[in-house]
Design a protein around this motif. Structure first.
Motif, PDB file in Angstrom:
ATOM      1  N   ALA A 282       9.324  34.424  47.723  1.00 32.88           N
ATOM      2  CA  ALA A 282       9.063  33.617  46.530  1.00 32.88           C
ATOM      3  C   ALA A 282       9.420  32.147  46.741  1.00 32.88           C
ATOM      4  O   ALA A 282       9.212  31.324  45.862  1.00 32.88           O
ATOM      5  N   HIS A 284      12.421  31.127  47.180  1.00 37.93           N
ATOM      6  CA  HIS A 284      13.752  30.861  46.652  1.00 37.93           C
ATOM      7  C   HIS A 284      14.809  31.179  47.688  1.00 37.93           C
ATOM      8  O   HIS A 284      14.619  32.049  48.537  1.00 37.93           O
ATOM      9  N   LEU A 310      11.766  14.975  42.702  1.00 34.93           N
ATOM     10  CA  LEU A 310      10.553  14.352  43.238  1.00 34.93           C
ATOM     11  C   LEU A 310      10.785  13.902  44.684  1.00 34.93           C
ATOM     12  O   LEU A 310       9.947  14.129  45.559  1.00 34.93           O
ATOM     13  N   LYS A 313      11.090  16.967  47.008  1.00 28.67           N
ATOM     14  CA  LYS A 313       9.806  17.606  47.229  1.00 28.67           C
ATOM     15  C   LYS A 313       8.961  16.773  48.197  1.00 28.67           C
ATOM     16  O   LYS A 313       8.325  17.307  49.111  1.00 28.67           O
ATOM     17  N   GLY A 317       8.872  19.026  51.229  1.00 25.09           N
ATOM     18  CA  GLY A 317       7.760  19.912  50.886  1.00 25.09           C
ATOM     19  C   GLY A 317       8.060  20.819  49.712  1.00 25.09           C
ATOM     20  O   GLY A 317       9.136  20.791  49.125  1.00 25.09           O
ATOM     21  N   ALA A 318       7.090  21.632  49.389  1.00 24.00           N
ATOM     22  CA  ALA A 318       7.187  22.476  48.205  1.00 24.00           C
ATOM     23  C   ALA A 318       8.383  23.429  48.278  1.00 24.00           C
ATOM     24  O   ALA A 318       8.918  23.861  47.262  1.00 24.00           O
ATOM     25  N   ALA A 319       8.812  23.733  49.492  1.00 27.28           N
ATOM     26  CA  ALA A 319       9.914  24.686  49.631  1.00 27.28           C
ATOM     27  C   ALA A 319      11.266  23.999  49.698  1.00 27.28           C
ATOM     28  O   ALA A 319      12.231  24.561  50.209  1.00 27.28           O
TER      29      ALA A 319
ATOM     30  N   ALA B 282       3.723  25.481  52.863  1.00 28.66           N
ATOM     31  CA  ALA B 282       4.299  24.772  51.722  1.00 28.66           C
ATOM     32  C   ALA B 282       4.079  25.494  50.408  1.00 28.66           C
ATOM     33  O   ALA B 282       4.560  25.066  49.372  1.00 28.66           O
ATOM     34  N   GLY B 283       3.359  26.562  50.459  1.00 27.82           N
ATOM     35  CA  GLY B 283       3.121  27.279  49.221  1.00 27.82           C
ATOM     36  C   GLY B 283       1.925  26.750  48.461  1.00 27.82           C
ATOM     37  O   GLY B 283       1.689  27.111  47.328  1.00 27.82           O
ATOM     38  N   HIS B 284       1.167  25.900  49.097  1.00 26.64           N
ATOM     39  CA  HIS B 284      -0.008  25.357  48.430  1.00 26.64           C
ATOM     40  C   HIS B 284      -1.273  26.049  48.908  1.00 26.64           C
ATOM     41  O   HIS B 284      -1.351  26.499  50.041  1.00 26.64           O
ATOM     42  N   ALA B 318       7.085  32.294  42.350  1.00 20.29           N
ATOM     43  CA  ALA B 318       7.104  30.876  42.654  1.00 20.29           C
ATOM     44  C   ALA B 318       5.799  30.412  43.310  1.00 20.29           C
ATOM     45  O   ALA B 318       5.419  29.257  43.216  1.00 20.29           O
ATOM     46  N   LEU B 337       5.810  16.962  40.129  1.00 16.44           N
ATOM     47  CA  LEU B 337       6.794  17.840  40.760  1.00 16.44           C
ATOM     48  C   LEU B 337       6.189  19.175  41.184  1.00 16.44           C
ATOM     49  O   LEU B 337       6.490  19.716  42.231  1.00 16.44           O
ATOM     50  N   THR B 338       5.322  19.687  40.346  1.00 21.29           N
ATOM     51  CA  THR B 338       4.769  20.991  40.642  1.00 21.29           C
ATOM     52  C   THR B 338       3.392  20.868  41.285  1.00 21.29           C
ATOM     53  O   THR B 338       2.789  21.856  41.674  1.00 21.29           O
ATOM     54  N   GLY B 339       2.902  19.653  41.377  1.00 14.88           N
ATOM     55  CA  GLY B 339       1.664  19.423  42.095  1.00 14.88           C
ATOM     56  C   GLY B 339       0.389  19.854  41.401  1.00 14.88           C
ATOM     57  O   GLY B 339      -0.590  20.190  42.059  1.00 14.88           O
TER      58      GLY B 339
END
Lengths: 386, 386
Positions: A282, A284, A310, A313, A317-319, B282-284, B318, B337-339
């Motif tokens: 996830a 986390h 911000l 990130k 990156g997103a993680a 990156a989870g994207h 997530a 922040l969440t893109g």
DNA sequence: CTGTTAGCGCGTTCAA
DNA sequence: TTGAACGCGCTAACAG
């Protein structure tokens, strides 16, 4: 032949005199009716008045009333920053209380500019507000009334004003900062950064920072006494740092962030593999085992937290949360969404109480200055998972 | 022997009469001084007045002035929901404009309650504000003045009021919704959900929804004509759905969300492996190739978007963005922040223009009702990556 | 029970 | 150039 000779539009609202004439009586009776002194009016007159008011769509002029009685039911609400969700939430409480007490809040937004604040304060006194609630920026003004002194009755919200003895209501900053710091320590973090805006002028920031340092110091003392590498089995004494972020200056902010960045990167080099394994699908962090080497960032309020998030990130990156844990005082919308742990302030109550205090002062209560410190609530989320 | 006989505190502010006496002159001269009619005062008298004012810390009473001249420089600002970042941003513009024009905004927050709105509107007229800026909720009031008619001058923000002919300033809703929809289509999405709060009453929501449907329909027509499986090489005609979310009722909201959830899950069953591969570390989402089977959700505003994001995160974890693309009108803090991709409204300008319009009306401008439709700006972020 | 009178703090004629 | 008097819309004393 035209309806009214008055040039155009604005059909001049009916006045109390108009109503009196329409009802075939004197202004006094109308005034009595308006103020609910029904016992002093014959049912018959009362009915006529009622009808006249209805017919003319009469609405008493508050300004005139205020001028006469010397009180207009207006209070000023001076806000440092509406952009901060904290402020909006406090406002909800303020409105509710005003509603309940028959007050009308004049909301003034200083937008973080001391000059604006000064101007608004002056404007408010010009409108003869009966009191002000101040979420201060830099008011050093003599304008405000120290409890029992001259000036205009004031109650402070969140921040005290140097040299001003007045009621104040807000978060119990010391307890909140301690709560957050302890939480991070318990979760095994050993490298903790407290990030705060320039705090010389703002009492709440000062208190939070001081409590953070104190808590860190106390912990260090305990550890040392118990001998390093105590029974806890974790990394021993935790290190605390304070970082000041001047959000007003983007470039400077970015520069300041270089320091914690180095720490984050150093920590992650050391335990890169360990950390990666500990991360679940996830995105986390898995928790305690990795926390000893993960750095934790404790934001003093929501604006700081947002700026930090911000930055992190953008850089990691997103993680990013797998590398840094973020904890914040204030509980903005996006906290839940991004899963960061927060300390929620009882914002609504703060606003409500502030108005109650002010109302009492306006009514002439004479007790000495009161502090109303409300507790924060820790909202544990994934960012500090154990 | 005490300083003042007045019971306590509140040393009654100086009045114009006090100043006149202190300066050894009449009230008229003071009044002239205050109103800048310097040309009519001898330098000598002027100096004396200046000194007297200084000495007494005199500040003219706006209420009294207003009573006399019939204008108090107060305008009402009726807000539907301060919780919506849109509102706060508009407010910034309003404040700036008021500042520039010498107006004082009375901010009233209806907190989404129609009853509150009604009460505040009445209160505002009671204070004889010279005009109101209305971010309407359910005002059907005759209180407001249709351009050129009776009542109090009003300009609308964001939403029109049924049956009221008045100036209105806000986003160009049709263009914005079309912009968003087109963007999603271009990025290859073929299953698009437009999510909006109950929109019968709120014009901006209505317009956005209509434009969405229209754009989808136009696209479908074009595809069909070109023959299915056209040169574009993607999945052909896209399907559009409208989902109404009643945020006021959490349970009902959750229930409504079941429908898109089914679509999301169906889509992901079909292309589960493809999608997973397309997701970067990156989870994207990786983009277009997967988009034909990924569902896109188009939120009509920030509150809806937030609710959606929270739901999606709770349900899909997530990494929810790998399964759904979120696009929103409004550009809240957490978007970056969440893109998620957004359409940012020119909020500051909206507020500023609204005040300018109102000011003109107050000054008696007689043009017919004006519409000021400002364009939105597409902020492309990772959520709709191609 | 009801009306008359006198201001609240200020701006605005109108004369001086 | 200056000031006296009147009234904005309303409330509060004081009579009837």
């Amino acid at each position: 032949m035209s309806a009214t000779p008055t040039s155009r539009s604005a059909p001049r609202r009916a006045t109390i005199t108009d109503v009196a004439r329409e009802a075939g009586t004197g202004k006094t009776s109308i005034s009595r009716y308006l103020n609910g002194e029904m016992s002093a009016l014959s049912p018959e007159l009362r009915a006529r008045i009622e009808a006249a008011i209805e017919r003319l769509d009469y609405q008493p002029n508050q300004m005139a009333r205020g001028l006469k009685r010397g009180r207009n039911r207006l209070i000023g609400m001076l806000l440092a920053d509406l952009t901060n969700p904290y402020t909006v939430e406090v406002l909800q409480g303020v409105e509710a209380a005003c509603h309940a007490l028959g007050l009308m809040p004049l909301i003034c937004h200083a937008a973080n500019e001391v000059e604006m604040e000064r101007r608004y304060l002056q404007l408010l006194t010009t409108y003869r507000v009966e009191g002000v609630i101040v979420n201060a920026l830099g008011v050093r003004e003599e304008t405000l009334r120290p409890v029992g002194g001259g000036g205009i009755p004031a109650v402070l919200v969140d921040r005290s004003v140097d040299g001003l003895v007045a009621d104040i209501v807000g978060l119990d900053n010391r307890a909140a900062a301690e709560l957050g710091t302890r939480h991070l320590l318990e979760r095994g973090f050993r490298d903790i950064w407290f990030v705060v805006q320039p705090f010389e002028q703002v009492s709440s920031r000062r208190l939070r920072e001081a409590a953070f340092r104190e808590t860190m110091r106390a912990q260090a003392g305990a550890r040392t006494q118990a001998g390093s590498g105590g029974a806890d089995g974790d990394g021993g004494v935790a290190r605390g740092h304070t970082l000041v972020l001047n959000l007003a200056d983007a470039a400077q902010t970015e520069e300041s962030l270089a320091e914690p960045d180095r720490a984050i990167e150093a920590a992650n080099v050391t335990t890169a593999t360990k950390a990666k394994e500990a991360v679940d699908a996830a995105g986390h962090p898995a928790g305690a085992p990795g926390n000893a080497s993960r750095v934790a960032v404790f934001a003093a309020n929501a604006p700081v937290a947002l700026r930090l998030a911000l930055h992190l990130k953008a850089r990691y990156g997103a993680a990013w949360q797998t590398r840094v844990a973020l904890l914040s005082i204030d509980d903005p919308d996006w906290a839940e969404l991004t899963g960061i742990t927060t300390i929620r302030q009882p914002t609504y109550d703060i606003g409500y109480r502030a108005v109650e205090f002010l109302h009492e002062r306006i009514e002439g209560v004479q007790t000495s200055a009161r502090d109303c410190l409300l507790p924060g609530e820790l909202m544990v989320r994934a960012s500090t998972a154990s």
